[in-house]
Scaffold this motif. Structure first.
Motif, PDB file in Angstrom:
ATOM      1  N   LEU A  46      -4.683 -28.596  -5.906  1.00 24.74           N
ATOM      2  CA  LEU A  46      -5.959 -29.292  -6.106  1.00 24.74           C
ATOM      3  C   LEU A  46      -6.322 -30.166  -4.917  1.00 24.74           C
ATOM      4  CD1 LEU A  46      -5.660 -30.362  -9.867  1.00 24.74           C
ATOM      5  CD2 LEU A  46      -7.210 -28.646  -8.903  1.00 24.74           C
ATOM      6  N   ASP A  47      -5.310 -30.724  -4.255  1.00 27.01           N
ATOM      7  CA  ASP A  47      -5.544 -31.582  -3.090  1.00 27.01           C
ATOM      8  C   ASP A  47      -5.727 -30.801  -1.807  1.00 27.01           C
ATOM      9  OD1 ASP A  47      -5.277 -33.733  -4.772  1.00 27.01           O
ATOM     10  OD2 ASP A  47      -3.207 -34.195  -4.183  1.00 27.01           O
ATOM     11  N   GLY A  48      -5.547 -29.473  -1.859  1.00 25.22           N
ATOM     12  CA  GLY A  48      -5.648 -28.664  -0.644  1.00 25.22           C
ATOM     13  C   GLY A  48      -4.409 -28.727   0.225  1.00 25.22           C
ATOM     14  N   ARG A  49      -3.292 -29.165  -0.361  1.00 18.52           N
ATOM     15  CA  ARG A  49      -2.033 -29.233   0.380  1.00 18.52           C
ATOM     16  C   ARG A  49      -1.206 -27.976   0.119  1.00 18.52           C
ATOM     17  NH1 ARG A  49       1.036 -32.625  -2.004  1.00 18.52           N
ATOM     18  NH2 ARG A  49      -0.290 -33.423  -3.691  1.00 18.52           N
ATOM     19  N   PRO A  50      -0.267 -27.657   1.012  1.00 25.90           N
ATOM     20  CA  PRO A  50       0.603 -26.496   0.771  1.00 25.90           C
ATOM     21  C   PRO A  50       1.431 -26.699  -0.492  1.00 25.90           C
ATOM     22  CG  PRO A  50       0.766 -27.228   3.053  1.00 25.90           C
ATOM     23  CD  PRO A  50       0.000 -28.284   2.333  1.00 25.90           C
ATOM     24  N   ALA A  51       1.519 -25.657  -1.299  1.00 27.82           N
ATOM     25  CA  ALA A  51       2.308 -25.716  -2.534  1.00 27.82           C
ATOM     26  C   ALA A  51       3.760 -25.380  -2.201  1.00 27.82           C
ATOM     27  CB  ALA A  51       1.734 -24.773  -3.578  1.00 27.82           C
ATOM     28  N   ASP A  52       4.394 -26.263  -1.442  1.00 25.98           N
ATOM     29  CA  ASP A  52       5.776 -26.033  -1.038  1.00 25.98           C
ATOM     30  C   ASP A  52       6.676 -25.938  -2.266  1.00 25.98           C
ATOM     31  OD1 ASP A  52       5.024 -26.162   1.630  1.00 25.98           O
ATOM     32  OD2 ASP A  52       5.365 -28.331   1.746  1.00 25.98           O
ATOM     33  N   GLY A  53       7.480 -24.915  -2.319  1.00 26.04           N
ATOM     34  CA  GLY A  53       8.392 -24.745  -3.442  1.00 26.04           C
ATOM     35  C   GLY A  53       7.865 -23.824  -4.524  1.00 26.04           C
ATOM     36  N   LEU A  54       6.678 -23.246  -4.334  1.00 24.28           N
ATOM     37  CA  LEU A  54       6.113 -22.377  -5.365  1.00 24.28           C
ATOM     38  C   LEU A  54       6.991 -21.152  -5.607  1.00 24.28           C
ATOM     39  CD1 LEU A  54       3.925 -21.600  -7.357  1.00 24.28           C
ATOM     40  CD2 LEU A  54       2.566 -20.689  -5.457  1.00 24.28           C
ATOM     41  N   ALA A  55       7.444 -20.526  -4.521  1.00 20.35           N
ATOM     42  CA  ALA A  55       8.290 -19.336  -4.682  1.00 20.35           C
ATOM     43  C   ALA A  55       9.609 -19.690  -5.377  1.00 20.35           C
ATOM     44  CB  ALA A  55       8.559 -18.701  -3.322  1.00 20.35           C
ATOM     45  N   ARG A  56      10.173 -20.828  -5.030  1.00 17.78           N
ATOM     46  CA  ARG A  56      11.423 -21.255  -5.644  1.00 17.78           C
ATOM     47  C   ARG A  56      11.221 -21.560  -7.133  1.00 17.78           C
ATOM     48  NH1 ARG A  56      12.375 -24.586  -2.130  1.00 17.78           N
ATOM     49  NH2 ARG A  56      11.597 -26.530  -3.070  1.00 17.78           N
ATOM     50  N   PHE A  57      10.103 -22.205  -7.454  1.00 25.29           N
ATOM     51  CA  PHE A  57       9.770 -22.499  -8.852  1.00 25.29           C
ATOM     52  C   PHE A  57       9.615 -21.200  -9.642  1.00 25.29           C
ATOM     53  CE2 PHE A  57       6.030 -22.736 -11.732  1.00 25.29           C
ATOM     54  CZ  PHE A  57       6.580 -23.513 -12.741  1.00 25.29           C
ATOM     55  N   THR A  58       8.873 -20.247  -9.079  1.00 21.59           N
ATOM     56  CA  THR A  58       8.651 -18.969  -9.754  1.00 21.59           C
ATOM     57  C   THR A  58       9.966 -18.253 -10.017  1.00 21.59           C
ATOM     58  OG1 THR A  58       6.455 -18.720  -8.758  1.00 21.59           O
ATOM     59  CG2 THR A  58       7.533 -16.722  -9.557  1.00 21.59           C
ATOM     60  N   ALA A  59      10.830 -18.229  -9.008  1.00 24.27           N
ATOM     61  CA  ALA A  59      12.107 -17.535  -9.171  1.00 24.27           C
ATOM     62  C   ALA A  59      12.966 -18.189 -10.238  1.00 24.27           C
ATOM     63  CB  ALA A  59      12.851 -17.512  -7.831  1.00 24.27           C
ATOM     64  N   ARG A  60      12.972 -19.513 -10.268  1.00 23.19           N
ATOM     65  CA  ARG A  60      13.808 -20.204 -11.247  1.00 23.19           C
ATOM     66  C   ARG A  60      13.325 -19.956 -12.663  1.00 23.19           C
ATOM     67  NH1 ARG A  60      15.902 -26.516 -11.314  1.00 23.19           N
ATOM     68  NH2 ARG A  60      17.301 -26.216 -13.087  1.00 23.19           N
ATOM     69  N   VAL A  61      12.012 -20.007 -12.860  1.00 23.83           N
ATOM     70  CA  VAL A  61      11.471 -19.763 -14.196  1.00 23.83           C
ATOM     71  C   VAL A  61      11.777 -18.332 -14.635  1.00 23.83           C
ATOM     72  CG1 VAL A  61       9.347 -19.602 -15.557  1.00 23.83           C
ATOM     73  CG2 VAL A  61       9.697 -21.533 -14.010  1.00 23.83           C
ATOM     74  N   ARG A  62      11.640 -17.382 -13.724  1.00 22.72           N
ATOM     75  CA  ARG A  62      11.903 -15.984 -14.059  1.00 22.72           C
ATOM     76  C   ARG A  62      13.380 -15.736 -14.377  1.00 22.72           C
ATOM     77  NH1 ARG A  62       9.176 -11.527 -13.666  1.00 22.72           N
ATOM     78  NH2 ARG A  62       6.960 -11.496 -13.163  1.00 22.72           N
ATOM     79  N   ARG A  63      14.266 -16.525 -13.791  1.00 31.09           N
ATOM     80  CA  ARG A  63      15.699 -16.324 -14.022  1.00 31.09           C
ATOM     81  C   ARG A  63      16.174 -16.887 -15.359  1.00 31.09           C
ATOM     82  NH1 ARG A  63      16.449 -18.038  -8.600  1.00 31.09           N
ATOM     83  NH2 ARG A  63      17.078 -20.097  -9.383  1.00 31.09           N
ATOM     84  N   SER A  64      15.375 -17.725 -15.990  1.00 33.22           N
ATOM     85  CA  SER A  64      15.834 -18.439 -17.181  1.00 33.22           C
ATOM     86  C   SER A  64      16.007 -17.496 -18.373  1.00 33.22           C
ATOM     87  CB  SER A  64      14.853 -19.556 -17.543  1.00 33.22           C
ATOM     88  OG  SER A  64      15.205 -20.134 -18.779  1.00 33.22           O
ATOM     89  N   ARG A  65      17.242 -17.326 -18.810  1.00 37.56           N
ATOM     90  CA  ARG A  65      17.509 -16.522 -20.000  1.00 37.56           C
ATOM     91  C   ARG A  65      17.042 -17.248 -21.262  1.00 37.56           C
ATOM     92  NH1 ARG A  65      23.678 -14.278 -18.897  1.00 37.56           N
ATOM     93  NH2 ARG A  65      23.186 -13.061 -17.012  1.00 37.56           N
ATOM     94  N   THR A  66      17.202 -18.560 -21.259  1.00 41.51           N
ATOM     95  CA  THR A  66      16.770 -19.340 -22.425  1.00 41.51           C
ATOM     96  C   THR A  66      15.278 -19.192 -22.656  1.00 41.51           C
ATOM     97  OG1 THR A  66      18.533 -20.957 -22.055  1.00 41.51           O
ATOM     98  CG2 THR A  66      16.685 -21.643 -23.443  1.00 41.51           C
ATOM     99  N   LEU A  67      14.504 -19.227 -21.566  1.00 40.56           N
ATOM    100  CA  LEU A  67      13.052 -19.094 -21.679  1.00 40.56           C
ATOM    101  C   LEU A  67      12.686 -17.702 -22.184  1.00 40.56           C
ATOM    102  CD1 LEU A  67      10.669 -21.014 -21.110  1.00 40.56           C
ATOM    103  CD2 LEU A  67      10.406 -19.887 -18.907  1.00 40.56           C
ATOM    104  N   ARG A  68      13.397 -16.691 -21.701  1.00 43.66           N
ATOM    105  CA  ARG A  68      13.130 -15.329 -22.178  1.00 43.66           C
ATOM    106  C   ARG A  68      13.420 -15.224 -23.669  1.00 43.66           C
ATOM    107  NH1 ARG A  68      15.485 -13.766 -17.169  1.00 43.66           N
ATOM    108  NH2 ARG A  68      17.489 -13.238 -18.138  1.00 43.66           N
ATOM    109  N   TRP A  69      14.509 -15.825 -24.102  1.00 43.28           N
ATOM    110  CA  TRP A  69      14.859 -15.781 -25.523  1.00 43.28           C
ATOM    111  C   TRP A  69      13.809 -16.513 -26.360  1.00 43.28           C
ATOM    112  CZ3 TRP A  69      16.035 -20.058 -28.613  1.00 43.28           C
ATOM    113  CH2 TRP A  69      16.495 -19.754 -29.893  1.00 43.28           C
ATOM    114  N   LEU A  70      13.280 -17.616 -25.821  1.00 46.56           N
ATOM    115  CA  LEU A  70      12.353 -18.445 -26.574  1.00 46.56           C
ATOM    116  C   LEU A  70      10.964 -17.829 -26.670  1.00 46.56           C
ATOM    117  CD1 LEU A  70      12.059 -21.248 -27.973  1.00 46.56           C
ATOM    118  CD2 LEU A  70      11.282 -22.127 -25.766  1.00 46.56           C
ATOM    119  N   LEU A  71      10.485 -17.197 -25.595  1.00 43.72           N
ATOM    120  CA  LEU A  71       9.093 -16.753 -25.537  1.00 43.72           C
ATOM    121  C   LEU A  71       8.894 -15.261 -25.791  1.00 43.72           C
ATOM    122  CD1 LEU A  71       7.758 -18.775 -22.455  1.00 43.72           C
ATOM    123  CD2 LEU A  71       7.605 -19.352 -24.878  1.00 43.72           C
ATOM    124  N   ALA A  72       9.942 -14.471 -25.664  1.00 38.76           N
ATOM    125  CA  ALA A  72       9.795 -13.030 -25.872  1.00 38.76           C
ATOM    126  C   ALA A  72       9.358 -12.743 -27.308  1.00 38.76           C
ATOM    127  CB  ALA A  72      11.111 -12.318 -25.576  1.00 38.76           C
ATOM    128  N   GLY A  73       8.301 -11.951 -27.444  1.00 37.42           N
ATOM    129  CA  GLY A  73       7.789 -11.583 -28.750  1.00 37.42           C
ATOM    130  C   GLY A  73       6.836 -12.579 -29.373  1.00 37.42           C
TER     131      GLY A  73
END
Length: 305
Positions: free
Chosen positions: A212-239
């Protein structure tokens, strides 16, 4: 020794931020300030001591009063109708820790009472059926949305959708002129917060603010990878909130991954409102807010048709 005063001075602020129609700009500003102060948000009235109302809608007052009555002392309400003045939060913290003000303004909590009818359950038995509304005063909840549910046990048997205060919002549609990446990150943060992953919800909000501020979103790729790796999140949201076909086919997990990758369809508030009743029917109440958050309906003026 003033034990009450000592306890209040050491009481951490736990803001629950709720949004009135047209209040998204105020909500985002409050969330920025809360992050900067290191305060941990609350998801429900039982865990909050700062009720923060972002935006202004007089018709919302009866709902706010019911939520206020269910917040245990100590407690403070903060209204942020438009732009945030940081002194509001400073004053709220002072009031939260002031024994005199807390004694003066304290009233006994009054719980909502829901009426029970009788209805056959899925096994043919006759069970109590509760009528329970969700919204419009909830954390991480679309402004102005009320979902009227019928429950047997903890299962939603039927739901209807109401858009409260339609046409009364005075603010601009916040996301209309914003980078769509910021809105997707906002949606990610809200869904992750409701899923209980507070740390990564905070990361999503910080990345949103950078965009929103027009600044680089440093860490976006790392955030995305971490969320995708979460088994707990997959168990919670799948279905959860599964859609069989069309552009929104998939479940809450699919939609979250689409936001992360930028591959999902753009938000469609009308589609969400039309399909919420069928998606919620048969859902456990604990998952109902996850279903709504995964659809990210925006009821501000230009998005609600």
């Amino acid at each position: 020794m003033d034990v009450t005063g000592w306890l209040l001075r050491h009481t951490p602020p736990r803001p629950m931020v709720v949004t009135a129609p047209g209040g998204t700009s105020a909500r985002v500003a409050v969330e920025r300030a809360v992050l900067a102060r290191g305060w941990r948000p609350a998801l429900n009235p039982a865990r909050t001591n700062l009720l923060v109302v972002a935006g202004h809608a007089p018709w919302l007052e009866p709902y706010l009063r019911r939520v206020w009555d269910s917040i245990p002392a100590p407690r403070v309400r903060v209204d942020v109708p438009e732009a945030l003045d940081e002194r509001l939060l400073d004053d709220a913290l002072a009031a939260l820790r002031d024994p005199v003000r807390q004694r003066t303004h304290h009233t006994e909590p009054v719980e909502d009472v829901f009426m029970a009818d009788r209805a056959p359950d899925r096994d043919g038995l006759t069970l109590d059926e509760l009528h329970v509304p969700l919204g419009p005063v909830l954390a991480y909840w679309p402004a102005g949305l009320i979902v009227h549910t019928r429950l047997q046990g903890d299962v939603v048997t039927a739901a209807t959708v109401e858009v409260a205060g339609a046409g009364t919002a005075t603010g601009d549609a916040f996301w209309s002129g914003a980078d769509p990446v910021a809105r997707r990150l906002d949606a990610c943060g809200r869904l992750l917060a409701l899923a209980g992953w507070t740390d990564q919800a905070v990361v999503a909000q910080r990345l949103r603010d950078a965009v929103l501020d027009g600044r680089p979103a440093d860490g976006l790729a790392r955030f995305t990878a971490r969320v995708r790796r979460s088994r707990t999140l997959r168990w919670l949201l799948a279905g959860v909130g599964h859609v069989t076909d069309g552009p929104f086919a998939g479940d809450a997990l699919t939609r979250l991954y689409g936001w992360l990758d930028g591959t999902g369809p753009p938000p469609d508030t009308r589609w969400a409102l039309d399909h919420l009743p069928e998606l919620l029917a048969g859902t456990e109440l604990a998952n109902a807010r996850l279903v709504v958050a995964s659809l990210d309906p925006d009821l501000e003026p230009s998005h609600h048709g």
